[in-house]
Design a protein around this motif. Structure first.
Motif, mmCIF file in Angstrom:
data_model
loop_
_atom_site.group_PDB
_atom_site.id
_atom_site.type_symbol
_atom_site.label_atom_id
_atom_site.label_comp_id
_atom_site.label_asym_id
_atom_site.label_seq_id
_atom_site.Cartn_x
_atom_site.Cartn_y
_atom_site.Cartn_z
ATOM 1 N N ARG A 206 -13.732 15.620 -77.634
ATOM 2 C CA ARG A 206 -13.546 16.762 -78.533
ATOM 3 C C ARG A 206 -13.679 18.072 -77.740
ATOM 4 O O ARG A 206 -12.904 19.004 -77.930
ATOM 5 C CB ARG A 206 -14.599 16.702 -79.650
ATOM 6 N N THR A 207 -14.655 18.110 -76.813
ATOM 7 C CA THR A 207 -14.806 19.296 -75.962
ATOM 8 C C THR A 207 -13.527 19.550 -75.173
ATOM 9 O O THR A 207 -13.057 20.687 -75.083
ATOM 10 C CB THR A 207 -15.980 19.107 -74.978
ATOM 11 N N ARG A 209 -10.546 18.677 -75.912
ATOM 12 C CA ARG A 209 -9.522 19.161 -76.838
ATOM 13 C C ARG A 209 -9.737 20.626 -77.163
ATOM 14 O O ARG A 209 -8.808 21.411 -77.186
ATOM 15 C CB ARG A 209 -9.574 18.359 -78.127
ATOM 16 N N ALA A 210 -11.003 20.989 -77.392
ATOM 17 C CA ALA A 210 -11.341 22.375 -77.752
ATOM 18 C C ALA A 210 -11.020 23.327 -76.599
ATOM 19 O O ALA A 210 -10.877 24.519 -76.786
ATOM 20 C CB ALA A 210 -12.818 22.477 -78.124
ATOM 21 N N LYS A 211 -10.922 22.775 -75.399
ATOM 22 C CA LYS A 211 -10.606 23.579 -74.220
ATOM 23 C C LYS A 211 -9.120 23.883 -74.149
ATOM 24 O O LYS A 211 -8.686 24.693 -73.348
ATOM 25 C CB LYS A 211 -10.991 22.764 -72.982
ATOM 26 N N GLY A 212 -8.329 23.198 -74.944
ATOM 27 C CA GLY A 212 -6.886 23.432 -74.941
ATOM 28 C C GLY A 212 -6.124 22.545 -73.977
ATOM 29 O O GLY A 212 -4.961 22.808 -73.685
ATOM 30 N N LEU A 213 -6.766 21.488 -73.490
ATOM 31 C CA LEU A 213 -6.080 20.602 -72.543
ATOM 32 C C LEU A 213 -4.969 19.835 -73.253
ATOM 33 O O LEU A 213 -5.053 19.550 -74.442
ATOM 34 C CB LEU A 213 -7.069 19.611 -71.935
#
Lengths: 306, 337
Positions: A206-207, A209-213
């Motif tokens: 989730r982290t 994903r939250a980074k925009g990867l």
């Protein structure tokens, strides 16, 4: 790390002792007398006794065993009872063939297994997932000798794309390698799938994903590395089964590898050949396990090897 | 004033659809966040505050979660309907998140410096070397000693407090306009908590970002937030500025929350509690969702759902008590008795 590797290499000594003892005892218990078989049908009693004397088979068991062990540590695996060739020489001809087969099989196990597992895990319960897992179930269920014959029938006899048997070119490797690697690939696929599904639900994904990867970076960089840890264990274990599997596959495809050598030698009660073959196969397995344990450390630094 | 608005959430509804039915985890949430402002979202576990924060960046697990209605506007652009590729350019760049669990929110097999650097390479187009240098700088900025050494380590080699600092460094690396902090200090002990809050405030002053601070700790709210939205059962029930909320809580639920805080200078034998339990998100009552537990509830409360109404210029409340209907219903009840 180096200390760990050295420690593991030291373990080879008890492995040699254990393996030789077990094989030695089993070969003594198996019905059939080497001298009788070697002398051939209709040979006189005297000839057989003479042969027994020559081969040292009339000495007490423990004496036979200890002299054998002593020779091993001097690099002498004895001579074949059949043609008096040095066992080590024969193994050195056969081993590269089997290693080549094992290498391509494990390659198929790992590559095919991982790809299938990832495809399944990326979209769980989709048609592609169900399809891949069905094929994997087949892969686990089919016995390798039967799969080998089936592949041979389809690709060599019906379609005539690949050679039936033998070991001359890359084309010869394809079918045996698939036959031997398929079962492992199926197990690796299932393991990768469940391991990936577990990892994908973790907070750090989730982290990511939250980074925009991008999704493929999340899968290959963040998820796969974590998911691979249990898969490496399975691959290591598969390799053991693989060496056993070469016995069958080499027989089906008429490949003169180590596995076939062991089978033929058992048939003729050529004890030094059997012992040598099993010993070398065991050593290969020990080295592969060492490699697997070292790989663990590379993938997960939390594992303290010492 | 309204020019300063960076993020606006309008009638956001996130539902979870399963065989058990539809759970309305977020059910019509509205708020605005201004530049440099900290908005606290408080409420008990399961009230939908985390789901609200995850919905902003569309990070809810889907399926079963789905944003069924509403808008999330970042400087006027709607994130809810935006294509994924465009949204990815906002995640971690213009809106960042810090999660509750520092122990599990970092990838266990990737050095922490790399975990920060990858966002910098992605969003700011920095070279490998420049991104690493910036990553080390960020680790130093959040107060981790010897950052060069720490950047190369993996999360298991760092303490919980340090990991949360790394999370902050990661979230702030690209100087976002909005930072969503989902209970960032809940898993940490009190002294580390104070340090982390100080770092966040300090960096907010430097960068000027708006913060959405999700917590169930009213003490942390008083410390950190300019505005507070109180959530109950998937809805905002009260929205005030922090000082006013503690001085004059409007909603009976907020009154209960503040009343249940232990008081330092008074003799208390027992702590005050709010009777009853939160209704299930699968089956909310027709009227006010707090009515069953509310000491002031009248017949109208269980009949019709109240709207979030403007109480005064800065405060909003979702309660019949502050409406004309309340007076009407009061009179009616008096007449019938």
């Amino acid at each position: 790390m180096i200390f760990f590797i050295l420690k593991r290499l030291m373990q080879i000594v008890p492995v040699i002792l254990g393996v030789t003892l077990v094989v030695f005892l089993i070969m003594q218990m198996v019905p059939g007398d080497s001298a009788v078989i070697l002398a051939g049908e209709g040979a006189s009693k005297e000839t057989v006794e003479e042969l027994r004397e020559d081969l040292g088979l009339n000495k007490p068991l423990h004496e036979q065993y200890f002299s054998y062990i002593g020779n091993i540590f001097q690099g002498d695996l004895g001579h074949s009872l059949k043609n008096n060739q040095p066992v080590l020489e024969e193994i050195m001809i056969r081993l590269p063939i089997t290693m080549e087969l094992a290498f391509f099989s494990i390659l198929i196990t790992v590559v095919l297994g991982l790809i299938a597992g990832i495809i399944s895990a990326v979209k769980p319960y989709s048609f592609s997932d169900i399809g891949v897992m069905l094929v994997a179930l087949l892969g686990i269920s089919l016995p390798s000798f039967w799969l080998g014959l089936l592949l041979m029938y389809i690709f060599s006899i019906k379609l005539q794309w690949l050679p039936v048997a033998g070991w001359d070119s890359m084309a010869h490797i394809v079918l045996p390698a698939i036959t031997l690697g398929a079962g492992g690939a199926a197990i690796v696929a299932r393991m990768t799938r469940s391991s990936m599904l577990e990892v994908v639900g973790q907070d750090y994904i989730r982290t990511a994903r939250a980074k925009g990867l991008k999704e493929h970076v999340i899968i290959y960089k963040h998820a796969l590395r974590n998911a691979l840890i249990p898969v490496i264990t399975v691959v290591g274990l598969q390799f053991g089964g693989l060496l056993g599997g070469t016995v069958l596959v080499e027989s089906v495809f008429a490949i003169n590898g180590l596995g076939r050598m062991i089978v033929d030698s058992i048939r003729t009660r050529d004890i030094p050949m059997v012992q040598g073959g099993v010993l070398v196969a065991s050593l290969v397995f020990v080295f592969v396990n060492l490699l697997v344990d070292t790989l663990y450390r590379v993938f997960n630094k939390r594992i303290d090897l010492n | 004033m309204s020019n300063d608005v960076v993020l606006e959430v309008k009638n956001l509804k996130t539902h979870f659809i399963s065989s058990k039915g539809i759970a309305k985890a977020v059910d019509g949430v509205d708020f605005v966040l201004r530049k440099g402002e900290t908005l606290g979202i408080v409420g008990e576990s399961g009230c939908g505050k985390s789901m609200t924060s995850l919905s902003i960046l569309r990070l809810i697990p889907s399926p079963p979660g789905k944003i069924v209605d509403g808008e999330v506007l970042l400087n006027g652009k709607n994130l809810v309907t935006m294509p994924n590729a465009e949204l990815r350019k906002i995640r971690g760049n213009r809106i960042s998140m810090i999660f509750q669990e520092p122990m599990t929110s970092l990838n266990p097999v990737i050095p922490v410096g790399e975990q920060i650097a990858e966002a910098l390479r992605l969003h700011q187009g920095l070279s490998k070397k420049a991104a690493w240098a910036k990553s080390v700088e960020m680790i130093g900025l959040v107060g981790i000693p010897s950052p060069e050494k720490r950047a190369k380590q993996e999360p298991f080699q760092l303490s919980g407090g340090m990991r949360q600092r790394v999370m902050i460094a990661m979230a702030l690396a690209c100087t976002p306009e909005v930072l969503i902090a989902d209970e960032p200090t809940t898993a940490l002990d009190v002294t580390i908590q104070a340090q982390i809050l100080e770092i966040m405030k300090d960096l907010q002053r430097k960068i000027g970002m708006g913060i959405i601070f999700i917590t169930h700790d009213l003490g942390v709210v008083a410390e950190m937030c300019d505005q507070v939205a109180v959530m109950y059962a998937g809805q905002i029930v009260e929205h005030q500025n922090t000082a006013e909320l503690f001085k004059n809580p409007l909603h009976p639920y907020t009154q209960g929350l503040i009343g249940s805080l232990p008081k330092l200078y008074e003799d208390q034998d027992e702590l005050q509690i709010i009777e009853g339990t939160v209704p299930s998100p699968y089956d909310y009552p027709e009227g006010c969702r707090f009515a069953e537990r509310c000491p002031f509830a009248r017949s109208i409360c269980s009949e019709k759902q109240p709207d979030l109404i403007q109480y005064d210029e800065e405060s909003k409340v979702r309660c019949w008590k502050y409406t004309n209907e309340w007076q009407v219903s009061l009179t009616k009840e008096l007449v019938t008795t």
